[in-house]
Each structure stands twice: as structure tokens, then as C-alpha cells.
Design an enzyme around this catalytic site. Structure first.
Site, PDB file in Angstrom:
ATOM      1  N   VAL A 128       0.843  -1.299   0.107  1.00 57.82           N
ATOM      2  CA  VAL A 128       0.113   0.220   0.078  1.00 57.82           C
ATOM      3  C   VAL A 128       0.868   1.402   0.167  1.00 57.82           C
ATOM      4  O   VAL A 128       0.558   2.129  -0.772  1.00 57.82           O
ATOM      5  CB  VAL A 128      -1.115  -0.094   1.316  1.00 57.82           C
ATOM      6  CG1 VAL A 128      -1.919   1.180   1.105  1.00 57.82           C
ATOM      7  CG2 VAL A 128      -1.955  -1.146   1.325  1.00 57.82           C
ATOM      8  N   ASP A 169     -21.194  -2.209 -45.017  1.00 60.27           N
ATOM      9  CA  ASP A 169     -21.000  -3.188 -45.835  1.00 60.27           C
ATOM     10  C   ASP A 169     -21.298  -4.520 -45.259  1.00 60.27           C
ATOM     11  O   ASP A 169     -21.385  -4.870 -44.076  1.00 60.27           O
ATOM     12  CB  ASP A 169     -19.887  -2.988 -46.884  1.00 60.27           C
ATOM     13  CG  ASP A 169     -18.483  -3.520 -46.238  1.00 60.27           C
ATOM     14  OD1 ASP A 169     -18.645  -4.214 -45.333  1.00 60.27           O
ATOM     15  OD2 ASP A 169     -17.505  -2.842 -46.524  1.00 60.27           O
ATOM     16  N   MET A 205     -11.173 -13.797 -50.210  1.00 59.90           N
ATOM     17  CA  MET A 205     -11.945 -13.937 -51.265  1.00 59.90           C
ATOM     18  C   MET A 205     -11.895 -15.323 -52.353  1.00 59.90           C
ATOM     19  O   MET A 205     -11.874 -15.027 -53.457  1.00 59.90           O
ATOM     20  CB  MET A 205     -11.978 -12.735 -52.214  1.00 59.90           C
ATOM     21  CG  MET A 205     -12.500 -11.552 -51.411  1.00 59.90           C
ATOM     22  SD  MET A 205     -12.021  -9.930 -52.130  1.00 59.90           S
ATOM     23  CE  MET A 205     -10.447  -9.575 -52.121  1.00 59.90           C
ATOM     24  N   LYS A 213     -21.747  -5.047 -50.919  1.00 59.95           N
ATOM     25  CA  LYS A 213     -21.697  -5.571 -52.351  1.00 59.95           C
ATOM     26  C   LYS A 213     -21.626  -7.109 -52.266  1.00 59.95           C
ATOM     27  O   LYS A 213     -21.129  -7.599 -51.205  1.00 59.95           O
ATOM     28  CB  LYS A 213     -20.410  -5.068 -52.960  1.00 59.95           C
ATOM     29  CG  LYS A 213     -19.988  -3.709 -53.121  1.00 59.95           C
ATOM     30  CD  LYS A 213     -18.622  -3.441 -53.359  1.00 59.95           C
ATOM     31  CE  LYS A 213     -18.275  -1.943 -52.849  1.00 59.95           C
ATOM     32  NZ  LYS A 213     -16.949  -1.675 -52.508  1.00 59.95           N
TER      33      LYS A 213
HETATM   34  N1  SAH Z   1     -10.999  -5.778 -45.522  1.00 60.79           N
HETATM   35  C1  SAH Z   1     -11.240  -7.039 -45.094  1.00 60.79           C
HETATM   36  C2  SAH Z   1     -11.091  -7.763 -46.251  1.00 60.79           C
HETATM   37  C3  SAH Z   1     -12.085  -7.832 -47.455  1.00 60.79           C
HETATM   38  S1  SAH Z   1     -12.103  -8.947 -48.732  1.00 60.79           S
HETATM   39  C4  SAH Z   1     -10.159  -7.546 -43.803  1.00 60.79           C
HETATM   40  O1  SAH Z   1      -9.402  -6.786 -43.662  1.00 60.79           O
HETATM   41  O2  SAH Z   1     -10.653  -8.645 -43.517  1.00 60.79           O
HETATM   42  C5  SAH Z   1     -13.435 -10.075 -48.197  1.00 60.79           C
HETATM   43  C6  SAH Z   1     -12.717 -11.290 -47.685  1.00 60.79           C
HETATM   44  O3  SAH Z   1     -12.267 -11.337 -46.493  1.00 60.79           O
HETATM   45  C7  SAH Z   1     -14.082 -12.439 -47.572  1.00 60.79           C
HETATM   46  O4  SAH Z   1     -14.214 -12.974 -48.924  1.00 60.79           O
HETATM   47  C8  SAH Z   1     -13.105 -13.543 -46.917  1.00 60.79           C
HETATM   48  O5  SAH Z   1     -11.989 -14.071 -47.605  1.00 60.79           O
HETATM   49  C9  SAH Z   1     -12.203 -12.558 -45.861  1.00 60.79           C
HETATM   50  N2  SAH Z   1     -13.215 -12.412 -44.745  1.00 60.79           N
HETATM   51  C10 SAH Z   1     -13.527 -11.361 -44.205  1.00 60.79           C
HETATM   52  N3  SAH Z   1     -14.109 -11.623 -42.840  1.00 60.79           N
HETATM   53  C11 SAH Z   1     -14.202 -13.239 -42.752  1.00 60.79           C
HETATM   54  C12 SAH Z   1     -14.303 -13.787 -41.529  1.00 60.79           C
HETATM   55  N4  SAH Z   1     -14.970 -13.329 -40.509  1.00 60.79           N
HETATM   56  N5  SAH Z   1     -14.172 -15.271 -41.771  1.00 60.79           N
HETATM   57  C13 SAH Z   1     -13.303 -15.604 -42.693  1.00 60.79           C
HETATM   58  N6  SAH Z   1     -13.022 -14.703 -43.837  1.00 60.79           N
HETATM   59  C14 SAH Z   1     -13.491 -13.528 -43.911  1.00 60.79           C
END
Ligand code: SAH
Length: 459
Positions: free
Chosen positions: A23, A250, A385, A272
Site C-alpha cells: 500500500v 457493408d 475471397m 456488395k
Molecule cells: N478488409 C477485409 C477483407 C475484405 S475482402 C479484411 O481486412 O478482413 C473479403 C474477404 O475477407 C472475404 O471473402 C473473406 O475471404 C475474408 N473475410 C472477411 N471476414 C471474414 C471472416 N469473418 N471469416 C472468414 N473470412 C473472412
């Protein structure tokens, strides 16, 4: 209210602490931070206290005096021993000379108590609940600590330095109040939080040229929402979301993150889908501009990190051209979030010395990726992706020399409650995928580190 909070000017004043334990250590540290002079009396003291005395010679000193022969020139006395008799002697001494005294663990004798302090000098927040639960005060302190930006003190100082000048330019009190509100919660305040005080000064000067117009100036926050789990949001992202008037979000922004937005904030979906743009990119850029030009604070909330496959760069270019203030708040990218929650370290001394983030989105099914460069040993590859082109990815890596048995993990909806992990090999994954129902968003991790999943999977 039993204890009334007063902020004492304690600099260079002499305080007596009797006791040499934990303390006493806490109290000495607090008083040293306030630039008080500390006299310490204790037969034995902790090594940390010894170190403090060495570090702050002249400010903290150990006295070898008997309590009965104490000098009376103390600003305050703190009895921090576990010896009731000594503590009681100190109370008698202090009371007889009218010196405020604090006794550890005996509130009935305390003239003052120590609050939990949030120190953002010159701003100080003191939390106390009359000593009924120091732990509760500390917990509240932690919450406030997390909420008050680290550079809040710098902002306080900035305001203090410019107060008189602003008063001379805007003599009307009501107008001045509105002006300061915009300064503190707008681009100028944010410039200071981002560590750019000089820029804040430039902004303030130009705002003072046209105080009326300044009140109409909006700004944009490009915020990374992380991969899903709302707890992974940064403190800054959370704070800016709270003060935004409108949020453009998004598809990848999770419901958990959206739930943190205040109900009266306008939210606009600009998501998108692959090949099918709900709102074209140019329109999103335009929306950001329009809202900011209406004087609104606009949050552009994007999944993961805005600068990793997020087109964040494109969105701020136009703001830059038009001189609209903005800031970029990084988020935890899917690679980091998914790898952590899947127990797959992206690098490891035994397996991978580098990691590469790659897009698996191929325009018209064709790819310009340099496969030979991707196929190098001791490297982890993370494909974003890549779900649609997964067979092409696996096949191309094998034809360019990667072992067909090389381990891969496909992580769906990483960091969320619906997270799914499929561990396989390059040659087997495409067929397995047909049988499983893995959906977007999914992330592909390729590398020997995937072997660690079985052992390190914790989520
Ligand atoms: N800006 C984002 C990526 C956008 S591209 C980032 O930094 O994470 C989108 C891709 O991110 C998706 O197609 C997938 O491949 C990946 N992604 C984003 N969140 C995800 C999650 N919770 N689990 C698995 N893949 C994820």
C-alpha cells in the site's frame, strides 16, 4: 456525500508515509506522480520502494526517526502499516497538529481517502465511492480509462492555450459554446487524438477565420470493423461510431458490431456481393462527400481492415481532393482474426518465417498471380475471397511445385459464433468442399502452421 473531492496543489509539499509494504508503494507512486515530496518511515521496505527512492532522490527519502519525535511540517500523513498501535499514534499526532491523516484499512480515522485516478494531465478524473469498495472504484476507473482517449490531456491543454484567443474572436458566449463543441468533437479534436497538434492548430486558425461556416463542416471516419466479433473493435473505432451522425456499412460488418451503434444514428447499407454491386463504388464515394458537406460526421464502416482488400484507399482519395477532413482507423483483418480464433499462428519459428496475404478473386477466372513466387518454403499463404476459385488455387499451387499433401485450413465466418474450420490438404480440399456447405466469408490458410490447429485450437 461523505468525502468531498478537492484537487490539491501538492507539488513540492511534504507528505509523510509510514509503512514499507504494497500500500505504501502505491501511495508513494501516486504522490511522486503529483510531484510531492515524500518522507518514508519504515523499518523494512519492499525492493520496489528502495528503487523508487534511488530513482527519485531528493523527492522521496527514507527517514530514520521515531514517530514520537516527528516534525509537524507535513501537508498530510498516511499511516500504511499493519500495526494498529503505530497507526493510532500517527492519528493522535496528526490530529493534535491539525494535519489531515489517512489510515489504511481504518476509514473511521481518515480525514481523506485516495481516489482511483485517471491521469490525462492536465485532465484528472478521480473516482471514489467513499471507500465502500476500492475494487469497484478501480473497475470503474478501468472503464473510464478505456473510454477517454489517451491524448485527452493534450486536447485539454490545447483548449486551455487557445481559450482567450477564441473568446476574443467569438465574444458571444452561446456561439462560442457551439464553436467549441464542434472543435472538440470534430476534425480538430480528432487531429489531436491522432497526434497531430500542429495540424489541429492550422485547422483552428482557419476555423476562426469563418466560425459560422466551421460549424457546418463534417468529416469522415474510415473505420475497420474487424472480422466479426464486436470485442475486436478498437477503442477509437468504438468512440467514433458513438459520435457519428450516419454510418455507411457493408456486408462484412457483423450484427454484433452494428448493435453497438446508437439507435438514433442513421445507418445505410452499401454492401456488395460478388459480381453484383449493390451500390457502385463511385456512388459510395459520392455519398461520403455529400453527407460530410452537410456537416455530418460520417462513419464508413468496413469489414476487417479498410486497407486490406477493402478499397479504403479509393474512398479517401476523393475526400482528400475536396479537402474534407477524414481519418482512417485500422481494424483487425480477417487473416489475424481467423488465425487467432482457429489456433493457427501465421508465423512460427519452426514452420513459417513469412506470411503473404493474397486475393483469390480472379477477374473472368484468369489470374495474374505469380505462382512460382507463392510456392516458396516456410511461408504461410492467406487467400482472401478465394472460395469460388479454391479449386484453381489448390490446383495451381500443386502444378507449380507445392506438395499435394501440404496442409490447408478453410475458415468460415471466423471469430463469430458460427465459425467453422475445415482442415485438409491441397489435393483433397476441392473435393471435400463439394460435400460440405461452407459459405462466404471464408478464408484460406495454406502452410505448415495449419498443423498447429489441432493442438492450439482454443475457441
Ligand atoms: N478488409 C477485409 C477483407 C475484405 S475482402 C479484411 O481486412 O478482413 C473479403 C474477404 O475477407 C472475404 O471473402 C473473406 O475471404 C475474408 N473475410 C472477411 N471476414 C471474414 C471472416 N469473418 N471469416 C472468414 N473470412 C473472412
Amino acid at each position: 456525500m461523505k468525502y468531498f473531492p478537492l484537487f490539491h496543489h501538492i507539488e513540492h509539499k511534504r507528505c509523510l508515509i509510514v509503512g514499507g509494504g504494497k500500500v505504501a508503494l502505491r501511495r508513494v507512486k501516486a504522490l511522486v506522480a503529483a510531484n510531492a515530496k515524500v518522507h518514508l518511515i519504515a523499518p523494512e521496505i519492499l525492493p520496489e520502494l528502495q528503487q523508487l527512492i534511488r530513482q527519485h532522490q531528493g523527492q522521496v527519502s527514507r527517514k530514520k526517526v521515531d514517530i514520537s519525535s516527528l516534525s509537524i511540517e507535513y501537508f498530510c500523513v498516511i499511516a500504511a502499516t499493519n500495526n494498529r498501535e503505530v497507526n493510532s499514534d500517527l492519528v493522535k499526532f496528526s490530529n493534535s497538529y491539525g494535519i489531515p491523516v489517512n489510515v489504511v484499512d481504518d476509514q473511521s480515522c481518515c480525514d481523506f481517502i485516495f481516489p482511483s485516478i485517471i491521469d490525462r494531465a492536465p485532465l484528472t478524473v478521480a473516482v471514489s465511492n467513499n471507500g465502500s469498495s476500492p475494487l469497484l472504484s478501480r473497475l470503474l476507473k478501468q472503464q473510464i480509462d478505456a473510454y477517454v482517449p489517451a491524448s485527452f490531456g493534450v486536447l485539454s491543454q490545447f483548449v486551455g492555450e487557445h481559450r482567450d484567443h477564441v473568446k476574443s474572436v467569438i465574444p458571444n458566449e452561446k456561439q462560442r459554446k457551439t464553436f467549441w463543441e464542434h472543435v472538440l468533437q470534430g476534425a480538430i479534436g480528432e487531429a489531436i487524438y491522432s497526434g497531430n497538434t500542429e495540424h489541429a492548430k492550422v485547422l483552428l486558425d482557419s476555423a476562426l477565420d469563418q466560425p459560422e461556416a466551421y460549424n457546418l463542416q463534417g468529416e469522415v471516419y474510415l473505420i475497420g470493423a474487424g472480422p466479426g466479433d464486436p470485442d475486436l473493435l478498437t477503442l477509437r473505432a468504438f468512440r467514433l461510431l458513438q459520435q457519428s451522425d450516419v454510418v455507411l456499412y457493408d456486408r462484412l460488418v457483423s450484427d454484433g458490431v452494428m448493435a453497438l451503434i446508437k439507435p438514433d444514428t442513421e445507418t445505410i447499407y452499401v454492401g456488395k456481393r460478388r459480381g453484383k454491386h449493390t451500390v457502385p463504388q463511385v456512388d459510395i464515394n459520392q455519398l461520403l462527400v455529400e453527407y460530410a458537406q452537410q456537416g455530418k460526421r460520417v462513419a464508413r464502416l468496413k469489414g476487417g481492415d479498410p486497407f486490406i482488400f477493402g478499397r479504403g484507399g479509393e474512398e479517401i482519395e476523393q475526400l482528400l481532393d475536396l479537402g474534407i477532413p477524414f481519418q482512417v482507423v485500422p481494424g483487425i483483418t480477417a487473416a489475424n482474426g481467423c488465425s487467432s480464433y482457429a489456433g493457427i499462428p501465421l508465423t512460427h519459428r519452426d514452420y513459417a518465417q513469412s506470411v503473404q496475404f493474397v486475393t483469390g478473386q480472379f477477374q473472368d477466372g484468369t489470374t495474374t498471380l505469380n505462382w512460382d513466387e507463392l510456392v516458396s518454403p516456410r511461408k504461410t499463404l492467406v487467400f482472401y475471397m478465394g472460395l469460388k476459385s479454391l479449386p484453381v488455387i489448390c490446383h495451381s499451387l500443386v502444378t507449380h511445385g507445392m506438395d499435394p499433401e501440404y496442409p490447408v485450413a478453410l475458415i468460415e465466418k471466423g471469430t463469430t459464433k458460427s465459425q467453422k474450420i475445415l482442415v485438409s490438404s491441397l489435393s483433397k480440399l476441392p473435393d471435400q468442399l463439394d460435400k460440405q456447405t461452407i459459405s462466404s466469408p471464408s478464408l484460406l490458410i495454406i502452410g505448415e502452421v495449419v498443423k498447429l490447429h489441432r493442438k492450439l485450437n482454443w475457441y
